[in-house]
Scaffold this motif. Structure first.
Motif, PDB file in Angstrom:
ATOM      1  N   LYS A   6       0.851  -1.196   0.000  1.00 42.16           N
ATOM      2  CA  LYS A   6       0.000   0.000   0.000  1.00 42.16           C
ATOM      3  C   LYS A   6       0.885   1.245   0.000  1.00 42.16           C
ATOM      4  N   ILE A   7       0.512   2.216  -0.833  1.00 44.67           N
ATOM      5  CA  ILE A   7       1.211   3.492  -0.926  1.00 44.67           C
ATOM      6  C   ILE A   7       0.216   4.587  -0.564  1.00 44.67           C
ATOM      7  N   LEU A   8       0.548   5.408   0.414  1.00 48.00           N
ATOM      8  CA  LEU A   8      -0.371   6.455   0.880  1.00 48.00           C
ATOM      9  C   LEU A   8      -0.047   7.767   0.180  1.00 48.00           C
ATOM     10  N   LEU A   9      -1.039   8.340  -0.490  1.00 50.52           N
ATOM     11  CA  LEU A   9      -0.898   9.602  -1.211  1.00 50.52           C
ATOM     12  C   LEU A   9      -1.674  10.669  -0.454  1.00 50.52           C
ATOM     13  N   VAL A  10      -0.990  11.702   0.008  1.00 51.43           N
ATOM     14  CA  VAL A  10      -1.622  12.720   0.844  1.00 51.43           C
ATOM     15  C   VAL A  10      -1.503  14.081   0.169  1.00 51.43           C
ATOM     16  N   ASP A  11      -2.647  14.637  -0.241  1.00 54.70           N
ATOM     17  CA  ASP A  11      -2.672  15.947  -0.889  1.00 54.70           C
ATOM     18  C   ASP A  11      -4.097  16.479  -0.806  1.00 54.70           C
ATOM     19  N   ASP A  12      -4.253  17.771  -0.556  1.00 54.50           N
ATOM     20  CA  ASP A  12      -5.598  18.336  -0.427  1.00 54.50           C
ATOM     21  C   ASP A  12      -6.229  18.645  -1.775  1.00 54.50           C
ATOM     22  N   ARG A  13      -5.462  18.546  -2.858  1.00 50.10           N
ATOM     23  CA  ARG A  13      -5.992  18.836  -4.194  1.00 50.10           C
ATOM     24  C   ARG A  13      -6.264  17.536  -4.955  1.00 50.10           C
ATOM     25  N   PRO A  14      -7.523  17.305  -5.318  1.00 49.90           N
ATOM     26  CA  PRO A  14      -7.880  16.067  -6.039  1.00 49.90           C
ATOM     27  C   PRO A  14      -7.100  15.886  -7.335  1.00 49.90           C
ATOM     28  N   GLU A  15      -6.816  16.980  -8.036  1.00 51.77           N
ATOM     29  CA  GLU A  15      -6.089  16.862  -9.304  1.00 51.77           C
ATOM     30  C   GLU A  15      -4.662  16.368  -9.078  1.00 51.77           C
ATOM     31  N   ASN A  16      -4.067  16.750  -7.949  1.00 53.10           N
ATOM     32  CA  ASN A  16      -2.720  16.264  -7.642  1.00 53.10           C
ATOM     33  C   ASN A  16      -2.737  14.773  -7.305  1.00 53.10           C
ATOM     34  N   GLN A  57       2.268  21.710   1.592  1.00 52.17           N
ATOM     35  CA  GLN A  57       1.314  22.805   1.770  1.00 52.17           C
ATOM     36  C   GLN A  57      -0.116  22.275   1.770  1.00 52.17           C
ATOM     37  N   MET A  58      -0.701  22.152   2.959  1.00 53.20           N
ATOM     38  CA  MET A  58      -2.097  21.735   3.082  1.00 53.20           C
ATOM     39  C   MET A  58      -2.763  22.601   4.142  1.00 53.20           C
ATOM     40  N   PRO A  59      -4.052  22.917   3.965  1.00 52.60           N
ATOM     41  CA  PRO A  59      -4.754  23.687   4.992  1.00 52.60           C
ATOM     42  C   PRO A  59      -4.913  22.868   6.265  1.00 52.60           C
ATOM     43  N   GLY A  60      -4.950  23.554   7.395  1.00 57.56           N
ATOM     44  CA  GLY A  60      -5.063  22.840   8.663  1.00 57.56           C
ATOM     45  C   GLY A  60      -3.719  22.237   9.027  1.00 57.56           C
ATOM     46  N   MET A  61      -3.669  20.925   9.153  1.00 63.22           N
ATOM     47  CA  MET A  61      -2.424  20.231   9.481  1.00 63.22           C
ATOM     48  C   MET A  61      -1.562  20.104   8.225  1.00 63.22           C
ATOM     49  N   ASP A  62      -0.435  20.811   8.195  1.00 62.34           N
ATOM     50  CA  ASP A  62       0.401  20.756   6.999  1.00 62.34           C
ATOM     51  C   ASP A  62       1.262  19.492   6.997  1.00 62.34           C
ATOM     52  N   GLY A  63       2.087  19.356   5.957  1.00 63.74           N
ATOM     53  CA  GLY A  63       2.877  18.137   5.820  1.00 63.74           C
ATOM     54  C   GLY A  63       3.880  17.937   6.941  1.00 63.74           C
ATOM     55  N   PHE A  64       4.510  19.033   7.399  1.00 57.22           N
ATOM     56  CA  PHE A  64       5.496  18.916   8.464  1.00 57.22           C
ATOM     57  C   PHE A  64       4.849  18.404   9.753  1.00 57.22           C
ATOM     58  N   GLU A  65       3.690  18.960  10.089  1.00 53.42           N
ATOM     59  CA  GLU A  65       3.001  18.540  11.314  1.00 53.42           C
ATOM     60  C   GLU A  65       2.519  17.098  11.192  1.00 53.42           C
ATOM     61  N   THR A  66       2.015  16.746  10.015  1.00 53.07           N
ATOM     62  CA  THR A  66       1.564  15.372   9.785  1.00 53.07           C
ATOM     63  C   THR A  66       2.719  14.392   9.956  1.00 53.07           C
TER      64      THR A  66
END
Length: 212
Positions: A6-16, A57-66
């Motif tokens: 399993k590969i987890l893809l994390v991005d707030d933009r559906p197109e990405n 760059q994501m709203p709320g919890m950004d990548g660094f915090e995640t």
């Protein structure tokens, strides 16, 4: 048959996310979407992942915090994280990504071939680790079934040794493929796998009749 990684893809933009899926679909693994850091952390509660592709760059919890949350959890702290970012604030920004636990830091737009190759290496390492865990579990079960006898039957010991040899051969081939060109995170993960294999081989050798 080995279950797909399993590969987890994390991005707030559906197109990405769609673009990542298109790039990684050729690997024939299971791609899991998460539209936020919170969604990613929930997915990590129940599933095991070979690698995480994490947008900075994501709203709320950004990548660094995640990433910080991921690295604090015992269950997930060893999962490789590749940061993806559309901005570049210089060396300090990159250093922050590595300090958060990333094994790689890629700026958008990125080369699809390079990204696919990097992810493929971590998938291969994950599969080898899974195979190693299976062999270790089988050895433990056989030892328990034998009442802790110091030496197993020759046929069983030979089967276990052959299975381990197959994993060792695949790991060696992967090491040659990396051949000193791997990122620091990939090299560290590969070295960890080599140490595990060496430890299991020593355990098997110690079970052979006449071993000290």
């Amino acid at each position: 048959m080995m279950q797909k990684a399993k590969i987890l893809l994390v991005d707030d933009r559906p197109e990405n996310l769609l673009a990542l899926e298109a790039i990684l679909s050729a690997l024939d693994q299971t791609l899991v979407r998460a539209a936020s850091g919170e969604e990613a952390l929930k997915a990590l509660l129940t599933d095991d992942f070979a690698v995480i592709l994490l947008d900075v760059q994501m709203p709320g919890m950004d990548g660094f915090e995640t990433a910080a949350h991921i690295k604090r959890r015992e269950r997930t702290r060893d999962i490789p994280i590749i940061f993806l970012t559309a901005i570049n604030h210089g060396p300090h920004h990159t250093f922050r990504g590595y300090a958060a636990g990333a094994v790689d830091y890629i700026s958008k737009p990125f080369d699809p071939w390079v990204l696919r190759a990097k992810v493929s290496v971590f998938v291969d390492l994950y599969v080898k680790n899974c195979q190693l865990k299976e062999q270790a579990a089988l050895l433990r079960l056989q030892l328990e079934a034998g009442g802790g006898e110091p030496a197993l039957g020759g046929a069983l010991l030979g089967e276990l040794s052959a299975r381990l040899a197959a994993v060792e051969e695949q790991a060696e081939a992967l090491g040659k493929q990396l051949d000193g060109n791997a990122d620091a995170g990939v090299a560290a993960t590969a070295a960890h796998l080599e140490r595990k294999l060496a430890g299991l081989r020593r355990a098997l050798d110690a079970l052979r009749p006449g071993s000290p």
